[in-house]
Scaffold this motif. Structure first.
Motif, PDB file in Angstrom:
ATOM      1  N   GLY A  56       0.797  -1.196   0.145  1.00  0.00           N
ATOM      2  CA  GLY A  56       0.361  -0.118  -0.173  1.00  0.00           C
ATOM      3  C   GLY A  56       0.593   1.080   0.000  1.00  0.00           C
ATOM      4  N   GLY A  57       2.202   1.705  -0.171  1.00  0.00           N
ATOM      5  CA  GLY A  57       3.207   2.202  -0.316  1.00  0.00           C
ATOM      6  C   GLY A  57       3.218   2.782  -1.799  1.00  0.00           C
ATOM      7  N   SER A  58       3.883   4.335  -1.363  1.00  0.00           N
ATOM      8  CA  SER A  58       3.506   4.617  -2.859  1.00  0.00           C
ATOM      9  C   SER A  58       5.222   5.371  -2.715  1.00  0.00           C
ATOM     10  N   VAL A  59       6.721   4.734  -3.338  1.00  0.00           N
ATOM     11  CA  VAL A  59       7.949   6.112  -3.671  1.00  0.00           C
ATOM     12  C   VAL A  59       7.773   6.634  -5.357  1.00  0.00           C
ATOM     13  N   VAL A  60       7.618   7.654  -5.503  1.00  0.00           N
ATOM     14  CA  VAL A  60       8.272   8.353  -6.220  1.00  0.00           C
ATOM     15  C   VAL A  60       9.475   9.326  -6.068  1.00  0.00           C
ATOM     16  N   ILE A  61      10.425   8.772  -7.216  1.00  0.00           N
ATOM     17  CA  ILE A  61      11.763   9.126  -7.512  1.00  0.00           C
ATOM     18  C   ILE A  61      11.808  10.111  -8.626  1.00  0.00           C
ATOM     19  N   LYS A  62      12.625  11.257  -8.134  1.00  0.00           N
ATOM     20  CA  LYS A  62      12.552  12.156  -9.008  1.00  0.00           C
ATOM     21  C   LYS A  62      14.731  12.138  -9.466  1.00  0.00           C
ATOM     22  N   MET A  63      14.639  12.463 -11.200  1.00  0.00           N
ATOM     23  CA  MET A  63      16.433  11.959 -10.707  1.00  0.00           C
ATOM     24  C   MET A  63      16.830  13.379 -11.697  1.00  0.00           C
ATOM     25  N   ASP A  64      17.304  13.645 -11.602  1.00  0.00           N
ATOM     26  CA  ASP A  64      18.325  14.473 -12.668  1.00  0.00           C
ATOM     27  C   ASP A  64      19.257  15.063 -12.145  1.00  0.00           C
ATOM     28  N   MET A  88       5.198  -6.947  -3.856  1.00  0.00           N
ATOM     29  CA  MET A  88       4.676  -6.833  -2.440  1.00  0.00           C
ATOM     30  C   MET A  88       3.432  -5.909  -1.827  1.00  0.00           C
ATOM     31  N   GLY A  89       2.687  -5.335  -3.633  1.00  0.00           N
ATOM     32  CA  GLY A  89       1.728  -4.142  -3.487  1.00  0.00           C
ATOM     33  C   GLY A  89       1.429  -2.752  -2.910  1.00  0.00           C
ATOM     34  N   ASN A  90       2.982  -2.151  -3.557  1.00  0.00           N
ATOM     35  CA  ASN A  90       3.557  -0.659  -3.735  1.00  0.00           C
ATOM     36  C   ASN A  90       3.299  -0.195  -5.295  1.00  0.00           C
ATOM     37  N   GLN A  91       3.492   1.050  -4.859  1.00  0.00           N
ATOM     38  CA  GLN A  91       3.577   1.716  -6.179  1.00  0.00           C
ATOM     39  C   GLN A  91       4.768   2.395  -6.706  1.00  0.00           C
ATOM     40  N   ALA A  92       5.338   2.336  -7.953  1.00  0.00           N
ATOM     41  CA  ALA A  92       6.828   3.157  -7.696  1.00  0.00           C
ATOM     42  C   ALA A  92       7.012   3.932  -8.953  1.00  0.00           C
ATOM     43  N   VAL A  93       6.703   4.914  -8.809  1.00  0.00           N
ATOM     44  CA  VAL A  93       6.977   6.272 -10.708  1.00  0.00           C
ATOM     45  C   VAL A  93       8.349   6.778 -10.014  1.00  0.00           C
ATOM     46  N   MET A  94       8.613   7.046 -11.737  1.00  0.00           N
ATOM     47  CA  MET A  94      10.612   7.763 -11.567  1.00  0.00           C
ATOM     48  C   MET A  94       9.462   9.096 -12.723  1.00  0.00           C
ATOM     49  N   ALA A  95      10.268   9.718 -12.967  1.00  0.00           N
ATOM     50  CA  ALA A  95      10.403  11.175 -13.625  1.00  0.00           C
ATOM     51  C   ALA A  95      12.040  11.407 -13.485  1.00  0.00           C
ATOM     52  N   VAL A  96      12.748  11.292 -14.855  1.00  0.00           N
ATOM     53  CA  VAL A  96      14.125  11.687 -15.225  1.00  0.00           C
ATOM     54  C   VAL A  96      14.162  12.087 -15.993  1.00  0.00           C
ATOM     55  N   CYS A 126       7.444  -4.676 -14.955  1.00  0.00           N
ATOM     56  CA  CYS A 126       7.279  -5.233 -13.434  1.00  0.00           C
ATOM     57  C   CYS A 126       6.138  -3.990 -12.686  1.00  0.00           C
ATOM     58  N   GLY A 127       5.344  -3.319 -13.650  1.00  0.00           N
ATOM     59  CA  GLY A 127       4.661  -2.317 -13.111  1.00  0.00           C
ATOM     60  C   GLY A 127       5.449  -1.089 -13.426  1.00  0.00           C
ATOM     61  N   VAL A 128       7.050  -0.477 -12.630  1.00  0.00           N
ATOM     62  CA  VAL A 128       6.765   0.617 -12.695  1.00  0.00           C
ATOM     63  C   VAL A 128       6.371   1.971 -13.382  1.00  0.00           C
ATOM     64  N   LYS A 129       5.841   2.665 -12.812  1.00  0.00           N
ATOM     65  CA  LYS A 129       5.529   4.130 -13.898  1.00  0.00           C
ATOM     66  C   LYS A 129       6.642   5.166 -14.170  1.00  0.00           C
ATOM     67  N   PHE A 130       6.716   5.979 -15.534  1.00  0.00           N
ATOM     68  CA  PHE A 130       7.807   7.165 -15.904  1.00  0.00           C
ATOM     69  C   PHE A 130       6.777   7.822 -16.569  1.00  0.00           C
ATOM     70  N   ALA A 131       7.053   8.841 -15.391  1.00  0.00           N
ATOM     71  CA  ALA A 131       5.562  10.201 -15.729  1.00  0.00           C
ATOM     72  C   ALA A 131       7.182  11.110 -16.692  1.00  0.00           C
ATOM     73  N   ARG A 132       6.260  11.751 -17.409  1.00  0.00           N
ATOM     74  CA  ARG A 132       6.912  12.566 -18.427  1.00  0.00           C
ATOM     75  C   ARG A 132       7.736  13.637 -17.538  1.00  0.00           C
TER      76      ARG A 132
END
Length: 134
Positions: A56-64, A88-96, A126-132
Motif C-alpha cells: 500500500g505504499g508509494s515511492v516517487v523518484i525524481k532523478m536529475d 509486495m503491493g506498492n507503487q513506484a513512479v520515476m521522473a527522469v 514489473c509495473g514501475v511507471k515513468f512520468a514525463r
C-alpha cells in the motif's frame, strides 16, 4: 568556470580541467547506491515490517543527475529492488531527466541509449511507471 561530475568526460569536468591547466582533480566521495538507499529506507524491506506495512505504499523518484541516470537505471533494473517493492503491493513512479548530450562520443551515446531503453523496459515489465519530465 567550475563544474564537477561522476562522469570523467562530462563537459563540466573537462572545462574545469582546462581552466586548471589541463589537470583534473578528484575528490573521494562516500556514497551508496540508490538500490541500497531504497532497501534501507522503504518500510516493506525492514525485517520487522508487518504485513500491513509491506503493501500500500508509494515511492516517487525524481532523478536529475547530469548523465549518471543511465547507470542508476541499469542498477535499479538489475537489482530488482523496485520490482520487489511493486510485487509486495506498492507503487513506484520515476521522473527522469536524461542528459545524453554529456556524452560527446557517438558510440557512448548509443551505448547509454541502449542501456536506458533496456532498463526502462525491465522496470516497466514489473509495473514501475515513468512520468514525463517537463
Amino acid at each position: 568556470f567550475w563544474g564537477s561530475s561522476l562522469i570523467s568526460n562530462h563537459a563540466d569536468a573537462i572545462n574545469s580541467a582546462r581552466q586548471n591547466g589541463g589537470k583534473s582533480t578528484a575528490t573521494p566521495v562516500k556514497a551508496i547506491s540508490l538500490t541500497t538507499l531504497l532497501k534501507n529506507t522503504l518500510m516493506p524491506f525492514r525485517a520487522n515490517a508487518t504485513d500491513e506495512e509491506k503493501s500500500g505504499g508509494s515511492v516517487v523518484i525524481k532523478m536529475d543527475v547530469e548523465g549518471f541516470e543511465f547507470k542508476l537505471l541499469k542498477d535499479l533494473a538489475e537489482s530488482q529492488v523496485l520490482c520487489d517493492y511493486m510485487r509486495m503491493g506498492n507503487q513506484a513512479v520515476m521522473a527522469v531527466e536524461y542528459h545524453i548530450r554529456v556524452f560527446r562520443n557517438k558510440a557512448q551515446r548509443q551505448e547509454m541509449t541502449k542501456m536506458k531503453q533496456a532498463a526502462i523496459a525491465e522496470l516497466q515489465k514489473c509495473g514501475v511507471k515513468f512520468a514525463r519530465w517537463k
